[in-house]
Scaffold this motif. Structure first.
Motif, PDB file in Angstrom:
ATOM      1  N   LEU A  13      63.527  37.104  46.176  1.00 14.17           N
ATOM      2  CA  LEU A  13      63.758  35.674  46.032  1.00 14.17           C
ATOM      3  C   LEU A  13      62.711  35.067  45.091  1.00 14.17           C
ATOM      4  O   LEU A  13      63.047  34.291  44.195  1.00 14.17           O
ATOM      5  N   LEU A  14      61.471  35.445  45.269  1.00 15.20           N
ATOM      6  CA  LEU A  14      60.384  34.920  44.445  1.00 15.20           C
ATOM      7  C   LEU A  14      60.591  35.256  42.972  1.00 15.20           C
ATOM      8  O   LEU A  14      60.512  34.369  42.110  1.00 15.20           O
ATOM      9  N   ILE A  15      60.888  36.489  42.680  1.00 18.10           N
ATOM     10  CA  ILE A  15      61.104  36.931  41.296  1.00 18.10           C
ATOM     11  C   ILE A  15      62.302  36.189  40.680  1.00 18.10           C
ATOM     12  O   ILE A  15      62.253  35.733  39.543  1.00 18.10           O
ATOM     13  N   ARG A  16      63.367  36.042  41.466  1.00 15.99           N
ATOM     14  CA  ARG A  16      64.571  35.355  40.985  1.00 15.99           C
ATOM     15  C   ARG A  16      64.299  33.871  40.733  1.00 15.99           C
ATOM     16  O   ARG A  16      64.610  33.335  39.674  1.00 15.99           O
ATOM     17  N   GLU A  17      63.694  33.198  41.711  1.00 16.68           N
ATOM     18  CA  GLU A  17      63.467  31.749  41.608  1.00 16.68           C
ATOM     19  C   GLU A  17      62.436  31.397  40.540  1.00 16.68           C
ATOM     20  O   GLU A  17      62.506  30.330  39.949  1.00 16.68           O
ATOM     21  N   ASP A  23      59.702  40.322  33.735  1.00 16.88           N
ATOM     22  CA  ASP A  23      58.252  40.518  33.652  1.00 16.88           C
ATOM     23  C   ASP A  23      57.682  41.402  34.755  1.00 16.88           C
ATOM     24  O   ASP A  23      56.762  42.178  34.512  1.00 16.88           O
ATOM     25  N   ILE A  24      58.209  41.254  35.967  1.00 10.94           N
ATOM     26  CA  ILE A  24      57.612  41.915  37.131  1.00 10.94           C
ATOM     27  C   ILE A  24      58.705  42.539  37.985  1.00 10.94           C
ATOM     28  O   ILE A  24      59.714  41.900  38.277  1.00 10.94           O
ATOM     29  N   ASP A  25      58.486  43.776  38.408  1.00 15.38           N
ATOM     30  CA  ASP A  25      59.392  44.446  39.337  1.00 15.38           C
ATOM     31  C   ASP A  25      59.013  44.008  40.753  1.00 15.38           C
ATOM     32  O   ASP A  25      57.849  44.137  41.146  1.00 15.38           O
ATOM     33  N   TRP A  26      59.967  43.485  41.504  1.00 19.85           N
ATOM     34  CA  TRP A  26      59.660  42.979  42.849  1.00 19.85           C
ATOM     35  C   TRP A  26      58.987  44.035  43.713  1.00 19.85           C
ATOM     36  O   TRP A  26      58.168  43.718  44.566  1.00 19.85           O
ATOM     37  N   GLN A  27      59.318  45.305  43.491  1.00 17.82           N
ATOM     38  CA  GLN A  27      58.746  46.371  44.318  1.00 17.82           C
ATOM     39  C   GLN A  27      57.262  46.586  44.054  1.00 17.82           C
ATOM     40  O   GLN A  27      56.571  47.198  44.854  1.00 17.82           O
ATOM     41  N   SER A  28      56.762  46.053  42.936  1.00 11.80           N
ATOM     42  CA  SER A  28      55.347  46.228  42.612  1.00 11.80           C
ATOM     43  C   SER A  28      54.468  45.132  43.219  1.00 11.80           C
ATOM     44  O   SER A  28      53.247  45.200  43.136  1.00 11.80           O
ATOM     45  N   ILE A  29      55.081  44.134  43.841  1.00 14.72           N
ATOM     46  CA  ILE A  29      54.312  43.022  44.416  1.00 14.72           C
ATOM     47  C   ILE A  29      53.783  43.437  45.790  1.00 14.72           C
ATOM     48  O   ILE A  29      54.546  43.862  46.654  1.00 14.72           O
ATOM     49  N   ALA A  30      52.482  43.291  45.975  1.00 15.71           N
ATOM     50  CA  ALA A  30      51.863  43.587  47.270  1.00 15.71           C
ATOM     51  C   ALA A  30      52.035  42.379  48.193  1.00 15.71           C
ATOM     52  O   ALA A  30      52.074  41.233  47.729  1.00 15.71           O
ATOM     53  N   ASP A  31      52.135  42.635  49.496  1.00 14.19           N
ATOM     54  CA  ASP A  31      52.329  41.550  50.464  1.00 14.19           C
ATOM     55  C   ASP A  31      51.175  40.545  50.429  1.00 14.19           C
ATOM     56  O   ASP A  31      51.372  39.364  50.708  1.00 14.19           O
ATOM     57  N   ASP A  32      49.964  41.028  50.112  1.00 16.92           N
ATOM     58  CA  ASP A  32      48.790  40.150  50.133  1.00 16.92           C
ATOM     59  C   ASP A  32      48.315  39.744  48.733  1.00 16.92           C
ATOM     60  O   ASP A  32      47.227  39.220  48.560  1.00 16.92           O
ATOM     61  N   GLU A  33      49.159  39.971  47.731  1.00 19.44           N
ATOM     62  CA  GLU A  33      48.825  39.602  46.358  1.00 19.44           C
ATOM     63  C   GLU A  33      48.934  38.093  46.174  1.00 19.44           C
ATOM     64  O   GLU A  33      49.922  37.494  46.602  1.00 19.44           O
ATOM     65  N   PRO A  38      44.514  32.250  38.545  1.00 19.64           N
ATOM     66  CA  PRO A  38      44.232  33.143  37.419  1.00 19.64           C
ATOM     67  C   PRO A  38      44.288  34.632  37.783  1.00 19.64           C
ATOM     68  O   PRO A  38      44.510  35.463  36.909  1.00 19.64           O
ATOM     69  N   LYS A  39      44.098  34.976  39.050  1.00 21.04           N
ATOM     70  CA  LYS A  39      44.121  36.383  39.474  1.00 21.04           C
ATOM     71  C   LYS A  39      45.535  36.853  39.823  1.00 21.04           C
ATOM     72  O   LYS A  39      45.742  37.995  40.193  1.00 21.04           O
ATOM     73  N   SER A  40      46.492  35.958  39.700  1.00 20.44           N
ATOM     74  CA  SER A  40      47.869  36.269  40.074  1.00 20.44           C
ATOM     75  C   SER A  40      48.659  36.793  38.888  1.00 20.44           C
ATOM     76  O   SER A  40      48.624  36.214  37.804  1.00 20.44           O
ATOM     77  N   ARG A  41      49.409  37.881  39.106  1.00 13.40           N
ATOM     78  CA  ARG A  41      50.324  38.374  38.063  1.00 13.40           C
ATOM     79  C   ARG A  41      51.555  37.469  37.974  1.00 13.40           C
ATOM     80  O   ARG A  41      52.143  37.317  36.918  1.00 13.40           O
ATOM     81  N   ILE A  42      51.948  36.886  39.085  1.00 12.44           N
ATOM     82  CA  ILE A  42      53.137  36.052  39.135  1.00 12.44           C
ATOM     83  C   ILE A  42      52.862  34.688  38.499  1.00 12.44           C
ATOM     84  O   ILE A  42      53.704  34.134  37.815  1.00 12.44           O
ATOM     85  N   GLN A  43      51.675  34.156  38.753  1.00 14.89           N
ATOM     86  CA  GLN A  43      51.229  32.875  38.202  1.00 14.89           C
ATOM     87  C   GLN A  43      52.233  31.760  38.426  1.00 14.89           C
ATOM     88  O   GLN A  43      52.696  31.105  37.496  1.00 14.89           O
TER      89      GLN A  43
END
Length: 88
Positions: A13-17, A23-33, A38-43
């Protein structure tokens, strides 16, 4: 709801919205990321936060009131999942 299933659904949902499919594969997102800052890949920005909040309300029936609560709840996938579980 199954622990990992909810987190997987939230990442998708996050990647879609946030329009990050290219840019980012949802499976690569850590639960605590972190999702913001500035430290966020999702930004995520405030517009992304609004989109995600509306999607969470549609899909899970949870409301996020105000920017302060939004920042706290939308901090990580884990904090979003915990909020949904607590609200249901």
């Amino acid at each position: 709801m199954d622990h990992t299933l909810l987190e997987q659904q939230l990442k998708q949902l996050l990647i879609r919205e946030c329009d990050k499919e290219d840019d980012i594969d949802w499976q690569s997102i850590a639960d605590d990321e972190p999702l913001f800052g500035p430290k966020s890949r999702i930004q995520m920005d405030s517009l992304d936060a609004l989109q995600v909040s509306l999607a969470l309300q549609q899909h899970y029936g949870v409301r996020i009131e105000g920017a302060k609560d939004g920042r706290r709840i939308l901090n990580t996938i884990a904090t979003i999942a915990a909020y949904i579980r607590q609200a249901q």
